[in-house]
Design a protein around this motif. Structure first.
Motif, PDB file in Angstrom:
ATOM      1  N   MET A  35      -1.367  -8.373   8.003  1.00  0.00           N
ATOM      2  CA  MET A  35      -1.883  -7.898   9.290  1.00  0.00           C
ATOM      3  C   MET A  35      -3.259  -8.459   9.578  1.00  0.00           C
ATOM      4  N   ASP A  43      -2.538   8.292   5.836  1.00  0.00           N
ATOM      5  CA  ASP A  43      -2.862   7.785   7.174  1.00  0.00           C
ATOM      6  C   ASP A  43      -3.306   8.908   8.107  1.00  0.00           C
ATOM      7  N   ALA A  94      -0.370   5.100   1.015  1.00  0.00           N
ATOM      8  CA  ALA A  94      -1.599   5.513   1.697  1.00  0.00           C
ATOM      9  C   ALA A  94      -1.544   6.935   2.224  1.00  0.00           C
ATOM     10  N   GLY A 114       4.461   2.173  10.725  1.00  0.00           N
ATOM     11  CA  GLY A 114       5.469   1.966   9.677  1.00  0.00           C
ATOM     12  C   GLY A 114       6.736   1.302  10.186  1.00  0.00           C
ATOM     13  N   PHE A 150      -6.202  -7.378   9.619  1.00  0.00           N
ATOM     14  CA  PHE A 150      -7.277  -7.062   8.672  1.00  0.00           C
ATOM     15  C   PHE A 150      -7.436  -8.190   7.636  1.00  0.00           C
ATOM     16  N   TRP A 151      -6.305  -8.708   7.157  1.00  0.00           N
ATOM     17  CA  TRP A 151      -6.334  -9.767   6.128  1.00  0.00           C
ATOM     18  C   TRP A 151      -6.410 -11.149   6.761  1.00  0.00           C
ATOM     19  N   GLY A 165       1.568   3.961   4.300  1.00  0.00           N
ATOM     20  CA  GLY A 165       1.435   2.789   3.434  1.00  0.00           C
ATOM     21  C   GLY A 165       2.626   1.863   3.595  1.00  0.00           C
ATOM     22  N   SER A 219       0.809  -1.220   0.000  1.00  0.00           N
ATOM     23  CA  SER A 219       0.000   0.000   0.000  1.00  0.00           C
ATOM     24  C   SER A 219       0.840   1.268   0.000  1.00  0.00           C
ATOM     25  N   GLY A 271       7.205  -1.681  11.317  1.00  0.00           N
ATOM     26  CA  GLY A 271       7.344  -3.031  10.786  1.00  0.00           C
ATOM     27  C   GLY A 271       7.816  -3.025   9.336  1.00  0.00           C
ATOM     28  N   ASP A 272       7.293  -2.100   8.557  1.00  0.00           N
ATOM     29  CA  ASP A 272       7.678  -2.026   7.138  1.00  0.00           C
ATOM     30  C   ASP A 272       9.096  -1.477   6.989  1.00  0.00           C
ATOM     31  N   ASN A 309       2.312  -5.598   3.155  1.00  0.00           N
ATOM     32  CA  ASN A 309       0.938  -5.723   3.629  1.00  0.00           C
ATOM     33  C   ASN A 309      -0.073  -5.120   2.645  1.00  0.00           C
ATOM     34  N   ARG A 345      -2.217  -0.879  19.302  1.00  0.00           N
ATOM     35  CA  ARG A 345      -2.797   0.040  18.327  1.00  0.00           C
ATOM     36  C   ARG A 345      -4.168  -0.473  17.941  1.00  0.00           C
TER      37      ARG A 345
HETATM   38  P1  AMP Z   1       3.009  -1.012  10.244  1.00  0.00           P
HETATM   39  O1  AMP Z   1       2.923   0.016  11.337  1.00  0.00           O
HETATM   40  O2  AMP Z   1       4.399  -1.351   9.856  1.00  0.00           O
HETATM   41  O3  AMP Z   1       2.122  -2.185  10.471  1.00  0.00           O
HETATM   42  O4  AMP Z   1       2.408  -0.310   8.920  1.00  0.00           O
HETATM   43  C1  AMP Z   1       1.398   0.625   8.941  1.00  0.00           C
HETATM   44  C2  AMP Z   1       1.075   1.027   7.510  1.00  0.00           C
HETATM   45  O5  AMP Z   1       0.311  -0.003   6.901  1.00  0.00           O
HETATM   46  C3  AMP Z   1       0.254   2.301   7.485  1.00  0.00           C
HETATM   47  O6  AMP Z   1       0.990   3.322   6.846  1.00  0.00           O
HETATM   48  C4  AMP Z   1      -1.011   1.933   6.715  1.00  0.00           C
HETATM   49  O7  AMP Z   1      -1.319   2.820   5.675  1.00  0.00           O
HETATM   50  C5  AMP Z   1      -0.756   0.555   6.146  1.00  0.00           C
HETATM   51  N1  AMP Z   1      -1.921  -0.304   6.319  1.00  0.00           N
HETATM   52  C6  AMP Z   1      -2.772  -0.360   7.371  1.00  0.00           C
HETATM   53  N2  AMP Z   1      -3.732  -1.289   7.177  1.00  0.00           N
HETATM   54  C7  AMP Z   1      -3.489  -1.857   5.966  1.00  0.00           C
HETATM   55  C8  AMP Z   1      -4.116  -2.884   5.199  1.00  0.00           C
HETATM   56  N3  AMP Z   1      -5.203  -3.524   5.636  1.00  0.00           N
HETATM   57  N4  AMP Z   1      -3.572  -3.198   4.005  1.00  0.00           N
HETATM   58  C9  AMP Z   1      -2.462  -2.560   3.578  1.00  0.00           C
HETATM   59  N5  AMP Z   1      -1.830  -1.583   4.234  1.00  0.00           N
HETATM   60  C10 AMP Z   1      -2.325  -1.219   5.423  1.00  0.00           C
END
Ligand code: AMP
Length: 315
Positions: free
Chosen positions: A148, A12, A10, A233, A150-151, A27, A8, A235-236, A123, A92
């Motif tokens: 995550m 936020d 995004a 972010g 959600f999925w 994202g 993604s 984790g990413d 994700n 969170r």
């Molecule tokens: P993290 O904190 O590393 O888990 O990543 C958070 C990021 O994941 C945020 O910037 C969101 O925009 C993005 N995000 C949150 N929920 C989703 C989702 N269901 N699918 C894809 N990206 C997501």
């Protein structure tokens, strides 16, 4: 070697004890791209709406991120909002997720994109992750995936299908337990590895990460910080440092994985020092190297030498 990432991009809205931000750049693929761009080339595959500010595209380009796979569609950019309610920032809650232009996103990879040796399925909808993996010309040298709740909750079967095909899975502690249906982390990791991945990274926020790689376990602390502003972010950014190191060195030995986990922790620690990309997007190589050295110092100790034993008490 360079990395292809799909995930993604995004806007936020986040609320933390340090303040709040509305519609700031976020994202999974955005954080990953910036973080990995410090170590290697990265090509971004994602979609944004016509509300996406061109200055954010330029910012990614200024990091050398290949944005030719960043599609612009009419509609709204993906939106996510979350709140960190407690001072320790470990929990969170997601308030809202709007897929918007991602609901219809079905990228057609170019030949160059299909030939990457390193693929990160950040994700996003597991069906999209599976579709991208299926379009690769041959099996990449390393495929890693993040997801995550959600999925996990919404598309468990699709997620299982794609997880069974990857080498490395990143999940946070709660997600790993939920996915595996197992409260013990070691058992949860073993369960996940039985589905397919050879390695599992379990992210534990301020408690660091556990890397399960075959039979070996490596525990890396989180870099101790006095001020954490926004964990979004992290984790990413961790995954960006981890994959960036592996792709840049092509060192897939157990020691390479451990170093990658340490660098991932360092990159995650920068991300949380400010909102959005305000810190992770403004680092020098020197910032990263000095923190990496410090990280080694705080996390190493002298192991027992051959024949040496621990002191014994009197019983
Ligand atoms: P993290 O904190 O590393 O888990 O990543 C958070 C990021 O994941 C945020 O910037 C969101 O925009 C993005 N995000 C949150 N929920 C989703 C989702 N269901 N699918 C894809 N990206 C997501």
């Amino acid at each position: 070697m360079s990395i292809l990432v799909v995930g993604s991009v995004a806007y936020d809205t986040v609320d933390t004890p340090s303040g709040s931000r509305k519609d700031s750049l976020g994202g999974s693929a955005m954080y990953f791209s910036l973080s990995s761009s410090y170590f290697t080339g990265v090509s971004l595959l994602a979609v944004v709406g016509d509300d996406f500010d061109q200055k954010h595209v330029r910012m990614l380009e200024s990091h050398g991120v290949d944005v030719s796979g960043l599609e612009r569609r009419s509609g709204k950019t993906f939106r996510w909002s979350g709140v960190y309610e407690t001072e320790d920032l470990n929990t969170r809650s997601t308030l809202d997720t709007q897929l918007n232009v991602f609901a219809e996103f079905s990228p057609k990879l170019t030949d160059a994109q299909r030939r990457h040796d390193y693929l990160f399925l950040a994700n996003i909808d597991p069906e999209l992750q599976l579709d991208v993996l299926g379009q690769m010309e041959s099996r990449p040298r390393l495929v890693a995936l993040d997801s995550m709740n959600f999925w996990i909750e919404g598309k468990k079967n699709e997620l299982n299908a794609v997880i069974s095909k990857v080498d490395v899975l990143f999940l946070d502690e709660g997600e790993a337990k939920e996915f595996a249906g197992q409260a013990n982390l070691v058992k949860a990791a073993r369960h996940i590895m039985s589905v397919g991945p050879k390695a599992v990274v379990i992210k534990r926020g301020e408690h660091g990460v556990l890397l399960f790689n075959g039979d070996s376990i490596f525990a890396a602390p989180a870099f101790p910080l006095e001020t954490v502003v926004d964990p979004t972010g992290a984790g990413d950014s961790f995954a960006g440092g981890f994959m960036g190191y592996l792709a840049a060195t092509d060192d897939l030995t157990p020691d390479g994985y451990r170093r990658a986990a340490a660098l991932g922790s360092v990159m995650g620690s920068f991300c949380v020092e400010d909102f959005s990309a305000d810190r992770i997007g403004h680092l020098s190589h020197n910032d990263i190297e000095s923190r990496f050295r410090e990280f080694a110092e705080i996390s190493s100790f002298i192991p027992l030498k051959e024949g040496e034993t621990l002191p014994k008490g009197h019983y």
